[in-house]
Design an enzyme around this catalytic site. Structure first.
Site, PDB file in Angstrom:
ATOM      1  N   ASN A  20     -10.135  -3.144   2.245  1.00 30.09           N
ATOM      2  CA  ASN A  20      -9.834  -3.070   0.816  1.00 30.09           C
ATOM      3  C   ASN A  20     -11.118  -2.805   0.035  1.00 30.09           C
ATOM      4  O   ASN A  20     -12.202  -2.735   0.612  1.00 30.09           O
ATOM      5  CB  ASN A  20      -9.232  -4.398   0.336  1.00 30.09           C
ATOM      6  CG  ASN A  20      -7.759  -4.546   0.686  1.00 30.09           C
ATOM      7  OD1 ASN A  20      -7.034  -3.554   0.800  1.00 30.09           O
ATOM      8  ND2 ASN A  20      -7.314  -5.768   0.856  1.00 30.09           N
ATOM      9  N   HIS A  33       0.835  -1.224   0.000  1.00 31.47           N
ATOM     10  CA  HIS A  33       0.000   0.000   0.000  1.00 31.47           C
ATOM     11  C   HIS A  33       0.860   1.261   0.000  1.00 31.47           C
ATOM     12  O   HIS A  33       0.512   2.265   0.630  1.00 31.47           O
ATOM     13  CB  HIS A  33      -0.964   0.011   1.200  1.00 31.47           C
ATOM     14  CG  HIS A  33      -1.950  -1.116   1.169  1.00 31.47           C
ATOM     15  ND1 HIS A  33      -3.135  -1.050   0.486  1.00 31.47           N
ATOM     16  CD2 HIS A  33      -1.909  -2.354   1.727  1.00 31.47           C
ATOM     17  CE1 HIS A  33      -3.795  -2.195   0.629  1.00 31.47           C
ATOM     18  NE2 HIS A  33      -3.066  -3.008   1.359  1.00 31.47           N
TER      19      HIS A  33
END
Ligand code: NDP
Length: 486
Positions: A126, A53
């Site tokens: 997510n 990320h």
């Protein structure tokens, strides 16, 4: 005088354009501490990028509750219709480096922080309701296959599919990732999911298992592989540009916030393991309950301070919201806060984006690198520099809140490393495949074939076996799509 340029110790600078030199052409002087400070600080302007990320975008906003959840939880942000809570949301891709393109086929991070009156609550999810793995012990290996080959330093389809072919629990998430929703058009046009099962507990000490769903109000929009390839070349930062621009223009993106709620005892008799992160709870079993709206309405002032240093952690829980036995969640409860201590520093929770905006932090862990900043939302009061630093104490230091104790959770069983094969890996991947129309299925076949065809014949065969377990038409479609590429 207000705008005078200074060095970091606050001394006015007479000339910031010319170094101190020995003669007009000459070498530079070691005594030019102003130059040295500038260059030395520049060398330190980066912190380690997130292992996953790394590329992300963030914004502040508001969560408005439109359904009171006090029957389920004492959490402050879920009490009282109309209650508003400040939020910060960070979107991201997963596998690429900090400079990678936003239009990659990759899950998107969807991390929401609620600044509640009883501390920060982070839902670090997510854009997919499930994940590739159900046990965090596999996570480092999995990410190695998504990153670069140790020798070539290139992305490695063989490693990726080799790992997946030996990890059938990944099939459901692979099906989502390779589907037409695998490349969201931007961050505003996708759903978010807490993904894990968490718990809620109420004033009577009753526990409920819960899943969070954030459904986009902008409508789902996605990119085809071809569209994404063009955008990656023209504007690798297109999703950052889109989000920042929309908020700047007052076109505030919104998501409906929904929960699925399961009474604690149901978990024992439910036909699937509700703590398995590779599975959803089908809506017909546990329908979505809409509880509010999340709106993003304020851009950060400084990307590095507020987005790069944003330190989310699933362990940021508040009274009324707890963890669950989900093995991936259990691993993340450790890993995220640990990563932030390494990446940002011991006192990362004192930075403005990370400190609790709506509740005063008061604890006995005052020291460590960069201590003394204090949470600016609580003024001088937050920096308890001279206060007692141990508990219990007889000096009126911060005291415990016994009324906010989480109810006990009954556990039983033998301590062991349980075999993954006790879970079904195929049913829900097949359910998703069967939901798709023929055009979506063809897109799925072609996308999978595009990279699976670059893996060895042995890996392809092993993967085809898994697709066939989910649905024989799934495997047949991929086999044909691979044959077309030859
Ligand atoms: P439902 O028919 O009630 O719901 C289907 C869900 O699938 C909807 O939430 C829909 O989202 C979503 N969806 C549609 N296409 C895709 C895609 N390509 N990738 C990801 N999500 C998609 O079915 P069930 O609850 O019985 O679940 C069936 C399958 O749907 C599951 O196996 C799972 O793969 C998928 N799914 C289920 C979710 C759940 O929480 N139950 C959540 C998301 C996906 P939308 O409403 O936004 O169109």
């Amino acid at each position: 005088m207000n705008h005078r340029l200074t060095t970091q110790n606050g001394a006015p600078i007479a000339d910031d354009q010319n170094s101190l030199s020995a003669g007009a052409r000459g070498g530079l002087m070691l005594q030019d501490w102003q130059l040295i400070e500038k260059l030395a600080h520049f060398n330190r302007e980066r912190i380690p990028e997130r292992v996953v990320h790394a590329k992300g975008s963030g914004a502040y906003g508001t969560f408005t509750l439109n359904k009171d959840l006090s029957d389920y939880t004492i959490a402050d942000h879920f009490q009282g219709v109309g209650k508003q809570t400040e939020v910060f949301l960070r979107f991201s891709t997963v596998g690429g480096e900090a400079g990678s393109a936003d239009a990659e086929r990759d899950p998107r991070g969807f991390a929401v922080r609620f600044y509640t009156a009883n501390g920060n609550h982070d839902v670090v999810g997510n854009n997919t309701p499930v994940f590739f793995l159900r046990d965090g012990i596999k996570f480092p290996d999995f990410i190695h296959t998504q990153k670069r080959n140790p020798q070539t330093n290139l992305k490695d389809p063989q490693a990726m599919w080799d790992f997946w072919s030996l990890t059938p629990e990944a099939l459901h998430q692979i099906t989502i990732l390779m589907s037409d929703r695998g490349i969201p058009a931007n961050y505003r046009t996708m759903n978010g999911y807490g993904s894990h099962t968490f718990s809620l507990w109420n004033a009577n000490g009753e526990r409920f298992w819960v899943k969070f769903h954030f459904k986009t109000k902008q409508g789902i929009k996605n990119l085809s592989n071809e569209q994404a390839d063009v955008i990656k070349g023209i504007d690798p930062d297109h999703a950052q540009r889109d989000l920042f621009g929309a908020i700047e223009d007052g076109d505030f993106p919104k998501w409906s916030v929904n929960v699925q709620i399961m009474p604690e005892a149901d978990a024992d008799s439910y036909h699937l393991n509700p703590f398995d992160l590779t599975k959803v709870w089908p809506h017909k079993d546990y329908p979505l309950i809409e509880i509010g709206e999340l709106e993003l309405n304020r851009n950060p002032e400084n990307y590095f301070n507020e987005v790069e240093q944003a330190a989310f952690a699933p362990s940021n829980l508040v009274p009324g919201v707890g963890a669950s036995p989900d093995k991936m969640l259990q691993a993340r409860l450790f890993a995220y806060a640990d990563a932030q201590r390494h990446r940002v520093g011991t006192n990362y929770n004192q930075l403005p984006v990370n400190c609790p905006h709506a509740s005063k932090p008061q604890h006995y862990q005052p020291a460590g690198a960069m201590a003394g900043t204090g949470c600016p939302f609580h003024g001088a009061d937050a920096d308890r520099g001279s206060s007692v630093n141990y508990g219990p104490n007889s000096q009126q230091g911060p005291a415990q809140s016994p009324t906010m104790a989480e109810p006990p959770l009954r556990i039983d069983g033998d301590m062991a490393r349980f075999d993954k094969t006790v879970e079904d890996d195929y049913q829900q991947a097949g359910d998703l495949f069967r939901m798709m129309n023929p055009e979506q299925q063809q897109q799925l076949f072609d996308t999978i074939a595009g990279t699976l065809s670059q893996a060895s014949a042995e890996v392809q065969q092993r993967m085809l076996g898994h697709f066939a377990e989910a649905d024989s038409a799934y495997a047949a479609g991929i086999e044909q799509a691979i044959a077309k590429l030859k």
